[in-house]
Design an enzyme around this catalytic site. Sequence first.
Site, short mmCIF file in Angstrom:
data_model
loop_
_atom_site.label_atom_id
_atom_site.label_comp_id
_atom_site.label_asym_id
_atom_site.label_seq_id
_atom_site.Cartn_x
_atom_site.Cartn_y
_atom_site.Cartn_z
CG ASP A 171 25.61 34.56 58.79
OD1 ASP A 171 25.10 34.36 59.18
OD2 ASP A 171 27.02 33.96 58.36
CG HIS A 223 29.14 28.06 53.49
ND1 HIS A 223 29.86 26.81 53.90
CD2 HIS A 223 28.61 28.52 54.45
CE1 HIS A 223 29.60 26.57 55.06
NE2 HIS A 223 28.85 27.46 55.22
N1 ACO Z 1 30.09 37.56 47.37
C1 ACO Z 1 30.94 37.79 45.88
N2 ACO Z 1 31.40 36.77 45.30
C2 ACO Z 1 31.40 36.22 46.22
C3 ACO Z 1 30.73 36.01 46.85
C4 ACO Z 1 30.21 36.48 47.67
N3 ACO Z 1 29.53 36.24 48.75
N4 ACO Z 1 31.42 34.29 47.20
C5 ACO Z 1 32.52 34.37 47.06
N5 ACO Z 1 32.62 34.87 45.92
C6 ACO Z 1 33.24 34.73 44.47
C7 ACO Z 1 34.81 35.06 44.49
O1 ACO Z 1 35.65 36.58 44.85
C8 ACO Z 1 35.30 34.30 44.21
O2 ACO Z 1 35.52 34.66 42.98
P1 ACO Z 1 36.96 34.64 41.59
O3 ACO Z 1 36.51 32.86 41.58
O4 ACO Z 1 36.37 35.71 40.26
O5 ACO Z 1 38.19 34.63 42.16
C9 ACO Z 1 34.73 33.13 43.63
O6 ACO Z 1 33.40 33.42 44.08
C10 ACO Z 1 34.59 32.27 44.90
O7 ACO Z 1 34.91 32.36 45.89
P2 ACO Z 1 36.09 32.10 46.98
O8 ACO Z 1 36.31 33.23 48.11
O9 ACO Z 1 37.12 31.64 46.67
O10 ACO Z 1 35.40 31.34 48.36
P3 ACO Z 1 35.04 30.16 49.25
O11 ACO Z 1 35.04 28.60 49.06
O12 ACO Z 1 37.65 30.64 50.28
O13 ACO Z 1 34.90 31.24 50.52
C11 ACO Z 1 33.28 32.47 51.45
C12 ACO Z 1 34.03 30.50 51.06
C13 ACO Z 1 34.08 32.98 53.17
C14 ACO Z 1 32.27 32.16 52.44
C15 ACO Z 1 32.79 33.43 50.30
O14 ACO Z 1 31.15 32.64 49.81
C16 ACO Z 1 32.48 34.78 50.90
O15 ACO Z 1 33.51 35.62 51.37
N6 ACO Z 1 31.12 35.04 51.34
C17 ACO Z 1 30.23 36.15 51.94
C18 ACO Z 1 30.75 36.05 53.51
C19 ACO Z 1 29.60 34.90 54.21
O16 ACO Z 1 28.02 35.49 53.44
N7 ACO Z 1 29.88 34.41 54.41
C20 ACO Z 1 29.31 33.56 55.29
C21 ACO Z 1 30.03 32.30 55.47
S1 ACO Z 1 29.07 31.09 55.88
C22 ACO Z 1 29.18 31.11 58.06
O17 ACO Z 1 29.88 31.57 58.09
C23 ACO Z 1 28.20 30.86 58.68
#
Ligand code: ACO
Length: 445
Positions: A368, A311
């Site tokens: 989710d 998140h």
């Molecule tokens: N699975 C695996 N790796 C992940 C995940 C995940 N669910 N989420 C983040 N990471 C990793 C990224 O690849 C990144 O790795 P790196 O540092 O090696 O490049 C690191 O964690 C940081 O992630 P970011 O994408 O920079 O974090 P951000 O705050 O931008 O993203 C987000 C948040 C979009 C929710 C992300 O965690 C994600 O894509 N999760 C999966 C989708 C999801 O469940 N979305 C629902 C969110 S809740 C809602 O909106 C209701």
Amino acid sequence: MTPQGTATLALGDKNYSLPVFEGSEGEKAIDISTLRKQSGAVTLDYGYQNTGSCASTITYLDGEKGILRYRGYPVEELAAKSRFVEVAYLLINGKMPDAQEREEWSLLLNRHSMFHEDMRHFFYRFPDRAHPMAILSAMVVSLSAFYPELSQHRGDEGEEAINIAATRLLSKLRTIAAFSYKKSIGEPFVYPRHDLSYCANFLNMMFYSPVHPYEIDPVVVQALSVLLILHADHEQNCSTAAVRLVGSARVNLYAAVAAGICALWGPLHGGANQMAIEMLEEMMARGITPRQRIEQIKNSKGKDLLYGFGHRVYKHYDPRATVIKETCYRVLKALNIQDPLMDIALEMEDLALRDEFFISRNLYPNIDFYSGIILRAMGIPKNMFTVMFALGRLPGWIAHWKEAHEDPRFKLQRPRQVYVGPTLRHLEPGQCTTEPSHMPLARSR
Ligand code: ACO
């Protein structure tokens, strides 16, 4: 808001003084709105990770401590002790309804639950495999054609007109959502009933059919109410920010909410609930173990994600996920359902929470991850999962749209950029399709 101090920014050999504001929970914010005027520089913040776009009284969230409160009330308390329609009232009006207000609110929601009969025909024109989120957003923006009272928000419509539009939308979204499902399975529409509560009414519209009468189970009604409460608001998330941004051009409430629905659809936002369940189903169908799946995700270099995890603001357990997980156990037990996907989800969570990859990135289950299991138990099909999220988030979108329009500081939202493209250049002769002498003279209008 009055400034509580100043921050000094050093840029080159000059210092710039910027006001600092403090929120009611002690959060500090540096107001940079005069920075460009003072210094010529803008700020750069990809994904708005550190940018506040407004001051708001609706929701307080502390991602480090796992706190979420609507108008000051902890979400866990609201989920345990109130109903979704009361929480919707709270978010939109700023206070819990008293007995009389609750009565009037229910009456209003019932009165506005139908939509113009002509809109019913729209449903038949969508292809059978249309995603319900596409139908939902199209139908919501269409409401502005049938109910044009707020067609352009000029700010002089009066509170009553805005309240009626808000109630209308809240009530009709439920009917539109149920109708889009009925259309997708080729069954006749079921009209709303005035004797049923908001959640019971929705379930009846979804599942009643003349050949298979539907018995409304109070356990399912209660679980649905909890689920919707947990989704009801989440301050400046992607879809709410979209509603505020689109609304800042002073479009009507329906158009702004339709934009929010489109933003919510994305798999990184509300669409993650469908993605999470599809992942679990695929694992089961193809015999992929949780350990194998976790390794695939880790080795994908960010291309593959564990949907329902991570998140932007929670760097610890999402408090909504805790309540959802407990509700999941309760619903499955009460309905006597043994869902193998629940076991896979629990094992995935357990492995991820002990894995350095997820620990070092602060990746915990979000709302989710488990919501899909409850929705499955209720009989809601996968492609309706994000629609359910939209139903829940609607009071938040309305509350933010309303708050923004009542705020004298609400300006057209128009971010700046840092241009990194080519500097001035001119077309070479070989690149011109029209010789300069043949170019039509520019006409002034
Ligand atoms: N699975 C695996 N790796 C992940 C995940 C995940 N669910 N989420 C983040 N990471 C990793 C990224 O690849 C990144 O790795 P790196 O540092 O090696 O490049 C690191 O964690 C940081 O992630 P970011 O994408 O920079 O974090 P951000 O705050 O931008 O993203 C987000 C948040 C979009 C929710 C992300 O965690 C994600 O894509 N999760 C999966 C989708 C999801 O469940 N979305 C629902 C969110 S809740 C809602 O909106 C209701």
